[in-house]
Write a protein that holds these residues in place. Structure first.
Motif, short mmCIF file in Angstrom:
data_model
loop_
_atom_site.label_atom_id
_atom_site.label_comp_id
_atom_site.label_asym_id
_atom_site.label_seq_id
_atom_site.Cartn_x
_atom_site.Cartn_y
_atom_site.Cartn_z
N GLY A 63 12.88 12.81 -7.99
CA GLY A 63 12.60 11.40 -7.82
C GLY A 63 11.44 10.94 -8.69
N LEU A 64 10.40 11.77 -8.79
CA LEU A 64 9.24 11.40 -9.59
C LEU A 64 9.56 11.43 -11.08
CD1 LEU A 64 6.41 13.20 -7.60
CD2 LEU A 64 6.76 10.74 -7.85
N GLU A 65 10.50 12.28 -11.47
CA GLU A 65 10.91 12.27 -12.89
C GLU A 65 11.60 10.96 -13.22
OE1 GLU A 65 13.30 15.68 -13.73
OE2 GLU A 65 11.64 17.08 -13.34
N ARG A 66 12.37 10.44 -12.29
CA ARG A 66 13.09 9.18 -12.52
C ARG A 66 12.16 7.98 -12.40
NH1 ARG A 66 18.87 9.14 -9.67
NH2 ARG A 66 19.02 7.35 -11.03
N ASP A 67 11.18 8.06 -11.51
CA ASP A 67 10.28 6.93 -11.31
C ASP A 67 8.88 7.45 -10.95
OD1 ASP A 67 8.97 4.59 -10.78
OD2 ASP A 67 10.24 3.99 -9.08
N PRO A 68 8.07 7.77 -11.95
CA PRO A 68 6.75 8.32 -11.68
C PRO A 68 5.79 7.34 -11.00
CG PRO A 68 7.07 8.02 -14.04
CD PRO A 68 8.37 7.72 -13.38
N ARG A 69 6.18 6.07 -10.87
CA ARG A 69 5.32 5.09 -10.21
C ARG A 69 5.81 4.78 -8.79
NH1 ARG A 69 1.42 2.98 -12.50
NH2 ARG A 69 1.51 1.02 -11.35
N ASN A 70 6.64 5.66 -8.25
CA ASN A 70 7.16 5.47 -6.90
C ASN A 70 6.16 6.07 -5.90
OD1 ASN A 70 8.55 5.96 -4.38
ND2 ASN A 70 10.45 5.54 -5.47
N ALA A 71 5.45 5.20 -5.20
CA ALA A 71 4.40 5.66 -4.28
C ALA A 71 4.96 6.52 -3.16
CB ALA A 71 3.66 4.44 -3.70
N VAL A 72 6.12 6.15 -2.63
CA VAL A 72 6.71 6.92 -1.53
C VAL A 72 7.06 8.33 -1.99
CG1 VAL A 72 8.65 7.05 0.08
CG2 VAL A 72 7.53 4.85 -0.34
N ALA A 73 7.57 8.47 -3.20
CA ALA A 73 7.89 9.80 -3.72
C ALA A 73 6.64 10.66 -3.85
CB ALA A 73 8.61 9.68 -5.06
N HIS A 74 5.55 10.07 -4.33
CA HIS A 74 4.29 10.82 -4.40
C HIS A 74 3.81 11.22 -3.01
CE1 HIS A 74 3.24 10.68 -8.66
NE2 HIS A 74 3.73 9.45 -8.69
N ARG A 75 3.97 10.31 -2.06
CA ARG A 75 3.54 10.59 -0.67
C ARG A 75 4.32 11.75 -0.09
NH1 ARG A 75 1.50 12.45 2.12
NH2 ARG A 75 1.49 12.35 4.35
N TRP A 76 5.65 11.76 -0.29
CA TRP A 76 6.46 12.84 0.26
C TRP A 76 6.26 14.15 -0.49
CZ3 TRP A 76 8.49 13.41 4.84
CH2 TRP A 76 8.63 12.26 5.62
N TYR A 77 5.99 14.07 -1.76
CA TYR A 77 5.67 15.29 -2.50
C TYR A 77 4.36 15.88 -1.98
CZ TYR A 77 4.96 18.50 -6.42
OH TYR A 77 4.75 19.63 -7.19
N ALA A 78 3.39 15.04 -1.68
CA ALA A 78 2.13 15.50 -1.08
C ALA A 78 2.40 16.20 0.24
CB ALA A 78 1.17 14.32 -0.88
N ASN A 79 3.30 15.64 1.04
CA ASN A 79 3.66 16.24 2.31
C ASN A 79 4.24 17.65 2.10
OD1 ASN A 79 3.67 15.64 5.15
ND2 ASN A 79 5.89 15.63 5.05
N TYR A 80 5.10 17.79 1.12
CA TYR A 80 5.66 19.10 0.78
C TYR A 80 4.55 20.07 0.37
CZ TYR A 80 7.61 22.72 -2.19
OH TYR A 80 7.88 23.93 -2.78
N LEU A 81 3.64 19.62 -0.47
CA LEU A 81 2.55 20.48 -0.93
C LEU A 81 1.68 20.93 0.24
CD1 LEU A 81 1.62 18.60 -4.21
CD2 LEU A 81 2.62 20.90 -4.07
N LEU A 82 1.43 20.04 1.18
CA LEU A 82 0.68 20.44 2.39
C LEU A 82 1.42 21.52 3.16
CD1 LEU A 82 -0.80 17.29 4.17
CD2 LEU A 82 -2.03 19.18 3.13
N ALA A 83 2.73 21.34 3.30
CA ALA A 83 3.53 22.29 4.07
C ALA A 83 3.48 23.69 3.48
CB ALA A 83 4.97 21.81 4.16
N ILE A 84 3.34 23.80 2.16
CA ILE A 84 3.30 25.14 1.54
C ILE A 84 1.87 25.60 1.30
CG2 ILE A 84 5.61 24.91 0.55
CD1 ILE A 84 4.24 24.47 -2.20
N GLY A 85 0.91 24.87 1.85
CA GLY A 85 -0.47 25.31 1.81
C GLY A 85 -1.24 24.94 0.55
#
Length: 197
Positions: free
Chosen positions: A1-23
């Motif tokens: 999603g970020l490759e298609r739209d790097p200015r998508n705030a929701v995509a950055h937010r959910w990617y952050a959530n994933y990064l938290l989940a993996i420590g």
């Protein structure tokens, strides 16, 4: 999603959530701050950053951000919950309980809201109220959140049993590696076993 739209705030937010989940909380914070920068008046984006700051032990910054989110939307229950989490971490249990109660109506008394309130009650020396809420969580089959209350009550055996059951039922317990609520369990050999289930 970020490759298609790097200015998508929701995509950055959910990617952050994933990064938290993996420590990977520090990388998550960069993603959260990007999301917040793209949508600076969104209580949702700001509150996402508060959780990552809390996981990094930056609770004063987390509190400031949560208060900013609540200035934008005083009824945003997740921001009340975020503020309460950081208050708990700082030992400010009275303030935490007030925030968890304030946010409950907006979050429809969901399991996580009840668990955080019970956690604060337990840490504030009010175990009867904590156990009452824990029983409600148990009646809902909310194993992961019941484990949070067990941790606050000092019942590690029950916490491990609930977490193991949650992992077997759901396949994972999100944020097990990064959430400070589990910090008292990490030195126990059973914690390593949980991460391999």
């Amino acid at each position: 999603g970020l490759e298609r739209d790097p200015r998508n705030a929701v995509a950055h937010r959910w990617y952050a959530n994933y990064l938290l989940a993996i420590g990977q909380a520090e990388k998550a914070l960069r993603e959260d701050e990007t999301a917040e920068g793209l949508d600076p008046v969104s209580p949702y984006m700001i509150t996402g950053t508060t959780r990552t700051l809390h996981y990094l032990g930056l609770d004063d910054e987390s509190i400031a951000r949560a208060k900013r989110a609540l200035l934008l939307d005083p009824t945003f229950g997740v921001a009340h919950q975020a503020l309460g989490r950081s208050y708990v971490q700082k030992g400010m249990y009275k303030e935490a309980i007030q925030e968890f109660l304030a946010g409950q109506q907006e979050t429809d008394n969901d399991n996580l809201s009840l668990a955080w309130l019970a956690y604060a009650y337990a840490r504030a020396g009010r175990p009867a109220e904590a156990r009452d809420l824990r029983n409600r969580l148990n009646s809902r089959g909310a194993k992961r959140t019941a484990a949070m209350v067990d941790i606050a009550l000092g019942d590690k055996d029950s916490a491990f049993a609930e977490l193991e059951s949650a992992i077997r039922d759901q396949g994972a317990v999100l944020m097990l590696k990064s959430d400070p609520i589990y910090s008292t369990l990490r030195s126990d050999p059973r914690y390593a076993q949980l991460t391999t289930l």
